[in-house]
Design a protein around this motif. Structure first.
Motif, short mmCIF file in Angstrom:
data_model
loop_
_atom_site.label_atom_id
_atom_site.label_comp_id
_atom_site.label_asym_id
_atom_site.label_seq_id
_atom_site.Cartn_x
_atom_site.Cartn_y
_atom_site.Cartn_z
N ILE A 44 -29.65 21.45 5.18
CA ILE A 44 -30.79 20.81 5.84
C ILE A 44 -30.34 20.12 7.12
O ILE A 44 -31.06 20.12 8.13
CB ILE A 44 -31.48 19.81 4.88
N VAL A 45 -29.15 19.55 7.11
CA VAL A 45 -28.62 18.89 8.30
C VAL A 45 -28.32 19.91 9.39
O VAL A 45 -28.61 19.69 10.57
CB VAL A 45 -27.35 18.08 7.96
N ILE A 46 -27.76 21.05 8.99
CA ILE A 46 -27.47 22.12 9.96
C ILE A 46 -28.76 22.65 10.56
O ILE A 46 -28.85 22.88 11.77
CB ILE A 46 -26.68 23.25 9.27
N GLY A 47 -29.78 22.83 9.71
CA GLY A 47 -31.07 23.30 10.21
C GLY A 47 -31.69 22.32 11.18
O GLY A 47 -32.20 22.70 12.24
N PHE A 101 -9.83 16.59 15.08
CA PHE A 101 -10.59 16.99 13.90
C PHE A 101 -9.84 18.03 13.08
O PHE A 101 -9.06 18.82 13.61
CB PHE A 101 -11.96 17.57 14.31
N GLU A 102 -10.11 18.01 11.78
CA GLU A 102 -9.58 19.00 10.86
C GLU A 102 -10.73 19.79 10.27
O GLU A 102 -11.89 19.44 10.45
CB GLU A 102 -8.78 18.31 9.75
N ALA A 103 -10.39 20.87 9.55
CA ALA A 103 -11.44 21.71 8.95
C ALA A 103 -12.29 20.92 7.96
O ALA A 103 -13.49 21.19 7.80
CB ALA A 103 -10.79 22.90 8.25
N SER A 104 -11.70 19.91 7.33
CA SER A 104 -12.44 19.09 6.36
C SER A 104 -13.42 18.15 7.04
O SER A 104 -14.23 17.51 6.36
CB SER A 104 -11.46 18.28 5.51
N ASP A 105 -13.37 18.05 8.37
CA ASP A 105 -14.27 17.15 9.10
C ASP A 105 -15.55 17.83 9.53
O ASP A 105 -16.28 17.30 10.37
CB ASP A 105 -13.55 16.60 10.34
N LEU A 106 -15.85 19.01 8.99
CA LEU A 106 -17.02 19.77 9.41
C LEU A 106 -18.30 18.97 9.29
O LEU A 106 -19.13 18.94 10.20
CB LEU A 106 -17.12 21.06 8.59
N LYS A 107 -18.50 18.30 8.15
CA LYS A 107 -19.73 17.52 7.94
C LYS A 107 -19.80 16.34 8.91
O LYS A 107 -20.87 15.99 9.41
CB LYS A 107 -19.79 17.01 6.49
N LEU A 108 -18.65 15.72 9.18
CA LEU A 108 -18.61 14.61 10.13
C LEU A 108 -19.00 15.08 11.52
O LEU A 108 -19.79 14.43 12.21
CB LEU A 108 -17.21 13.99 10.15
N VAL A 109 -18.45 16.22 11.93
CA VAL A 109 -18.78 16.77 13.25
C VAL A 109 -20.27 17.11 13.31
O VAL A 109 -20.93 16.85 14.33
CB VAL A 109 -17.93 18.03 13.53
N THR A 110 -20.80 17.66 12.23
CA THR A 110 -22.23 17.98 12.19
C THR A 110 -23.08 16.73 12.38
O THR A 110 -24.03 16.72 13.16
CB THR A 110 -22.59 18.63 10.84
N ALA A 111 -22.72 15.66 11.65
CA ALA A 111 -23.46 14.40 11.77
C ALA A 111 -23.38 13.85 13.20
O ALA A 111 -24.38 13.37 13.75
CB ALA A 111 -22.91 13.38 10.78
N LEU A 112 -22.20 13.93 13.81
CA LEU A 112 -22.04 13.43 15.18
C LEU A 112 -22.89 14.24 16.16
O LEU A 112 -23.49 13.67 17.09
CB LEU A 112 -20.56 13.50 15.58
N ILE A 113 -22.95 15.55 15.97
CA ILE A 113 -23.76 16.40 16.85
C ILE A 113 -25.23 16.02 16.75
O ILE A 113 -25.94 15.91 17.75
CB ILE A 113 -23.55 17.88 16.50
N VAL A 114 -25.71 15.82 15.51
CA VAL A 114 -27.12 15.44 15.31
C VAL A 114 -27.40 14.08 15.95
O VAL A 114 -28.44 13.89 16.61
CB VAL A 114 -27.47 15.41 13.81
N ILE A 115 -26.49 13.13 15.78
CA ILE A 115 -26.67 11.80 16.36
C ILE A 115 -26.77 11.89 17.88
O ILE A 115 -27.66 11.30 18.50
CB ILE A 115 -25.51 10.87 15.96
N VAL A 116 -25.86 12.66 18.49
CA VAL A 116 -25.88 12.81 19.95
C VAL A 116 -27.17 13.49 20.40
O VAL A 116 -27.80 13.08 21.38
CB VAL A 116 -24.66 13.63 20.42
N ILE A 174 -25.90 27.58 19.62
CA ILE A 174 -25.18 26.53 20.33
C ILE A 174 -24.48 25.60 19.35
O ILE A 174 -23.33 25.17 19.56
CB ILE A 174 -26.14 25.73 21.24
N TYR A 175 -25.16 25.29 18.25
CA TYR A 175 -24.57 24.41 17.23
C TYR A 175 -23.27 24.99 16.70
O TYR A 175 -22.26 24.29 16.60
CB TYR A 175 -25.57 24.19 16.09
N ARG A 176 -23.28 26.29 16.36
CA ARG A 176 -22.07 26.91 15.83
C ARG A 176 -20.96 26.96 16.88
O ARG A 176 -19.78 26.80 16.56
CB ARG A 176 -22.37 28.33 15.33
N ILE A 177 -21.33 27.17 18.14
CA ILE A 177 -20.32 27.19 19.20
C ILE A 177 -19.69 25.81 19.36
O ILE A 177 -18.46 25.68 19.49
CB ILE A 177 -20.95 27.66 20.53
N VAL A 178 -20.53 24.77 19.34
CA VAL A 178 -20.02 23.40 19.47
C VAL A 178 -19.09 23.08 18.30
O VAL A 178 -18.03 22.47 18.48
CB VAL A 178 -21.18 22.39 19.53
N ILE A 179 -19.48 23.49 17.09
CA ILE A 179 -18.65 23.27 15.91
C ILE A 179 -17.30 23.98 16.07
O ILE A 179 -16.23 23.41 15.78
CB ILE A 179 -19.36 23.77 14.63
#
Length: 308
Positions: free
Chosen positions: A211-214, A257-272, A243-248
């Protein structure tokens, strides 16, 4: 780096279908549907278990779409007929789907590696995959646009804009809500089915955070391209998913960042994506206010000089 971007574009096209489903509930219906996290795994589970059992991949993918439709209908019925809050109805269905998905798959994950799938023949080269999936996603987008311009589609959009008004015209808002939520989860499950076939497995937890990715895809697309018309809005969602996948992909190549930070990066992208448009709007309003103040002072100043 180029290979990572190509891979991100290919994956973004698969997630674009899920983002279109999220767009229907969150933007058109104004319905906070969290069923997505469960129906995504439902689509992947149905497709994987049917393909591993020997069914044709096209039939398995179609069945996954049907499973998503059914999950959406259940959420819609809980909300409209059971009078359960929309957010809570989605949460309840998401929780129920976790157990249902385990029942469907029979185990936490199902592998379909080295099995013919709907997309196995076009996975390589990646350029062919992007071309074929791009055409397929564009076709789904155009069909959705056409549907939203029909009488039922207009009623669906009106329900999200002003439910009380459209009900006063005799429209069945309960029916349009159920239709919208079911169509949304159907697209989400379809995306899950394709992701499972692309990755070679389905997992009961594969829908966590979808849902966050969507939402990220919808917000990024609208922030960049706007949503003045239905055509532009759905196109923005598709491009936003890419664009989201490219940014990720780029962010995860940063040493911070590490691979385990995927959810954190997602949250940061949404916040921005949420904060930047707001800041731009505030700055524009302040600029307009300052300009008007200067114009007002300029008109007052000559008057004072004349009195002197």
């Amino acid at each position: 780096m180029i290979d990572s971007i190509y891979g991100a574009v290919a994956l973004g096209l698969l997630f674009a279908l899920m983002a279109l489903g999220v767009y229907i509930t969150f933007r058109i219906l104004d319905f906070p549907d969290l069923t997505v996290d469960g129906s995504f795994a439902t689509g992947g589970g149905i497709a994987a278990i049917m393909i591993s059992a020997g069914y044709h991949p096209a039939l398995a993918t179609l069945a996954a779409f049907g499973g998503g439709l059914l999950a959406g209908v259940c959420t819609g019925l809980l909300h409209t007929k059971g009078k359960i809050n929309g957010l809570l109805a989605g949460i309840l269905m998401m929780i129920a789907l976790h157990s249902i998905n385990l029942r469907i798959m029979g185990r936490p994950n199902v592998s379909i590696v080295n099995t013919d799938t709907l997309i196995s023949s076009i996975v390589k080269p990646v350029g062919l995959f992007i071309l074929v999936m791009g055409i397929a996603v564009l076709l789904v987008k155009l069909l959705l646009d056409a549907f939203l311009h029909t009488d039922i589609g207009l009623a669906l959009r009106a329900t999200g804009d002003n439910e009380r008004m459209i009900r006063s015209f005799g429209a069945n808002t309960d029916g349009t809500k159920i239709l919208g939520v079911s169509l949304s989860n159907g697209l989400v499950a379809l995306s899950g089915a394709l992701i499972a076939q692309q990755g070679g497995f389905a997992d009961v937890t594969m829908g966590v955070g979808m849902i966050v990715i969507g939402l990220a895809s919808v917000i990024i697309g609208e922030a960049i391209f706007g949503a003045r018309t239905v055509f532009m809005a759905t196109l923005a969602v598709v491009i936003g998913a890419i664009i989201y996948r490219i940014v990720i992909a780029i962010a995860l190549r940063v040493e911070l960042f590490e691979a385990s930070d995927l959810k954190l990066v997602t949250a940061l992208i949404v916040i921005v994506a949420l904060v930047v448009p707001y800041v731009r709007r505030v700055m524009r309003q302040r600029s307009v206010a300052k300009k008007r103040s200067e114009e007002l002072l300029a008109t007052i100043a000559p008057g004072k000089g004349g009195k002197a």
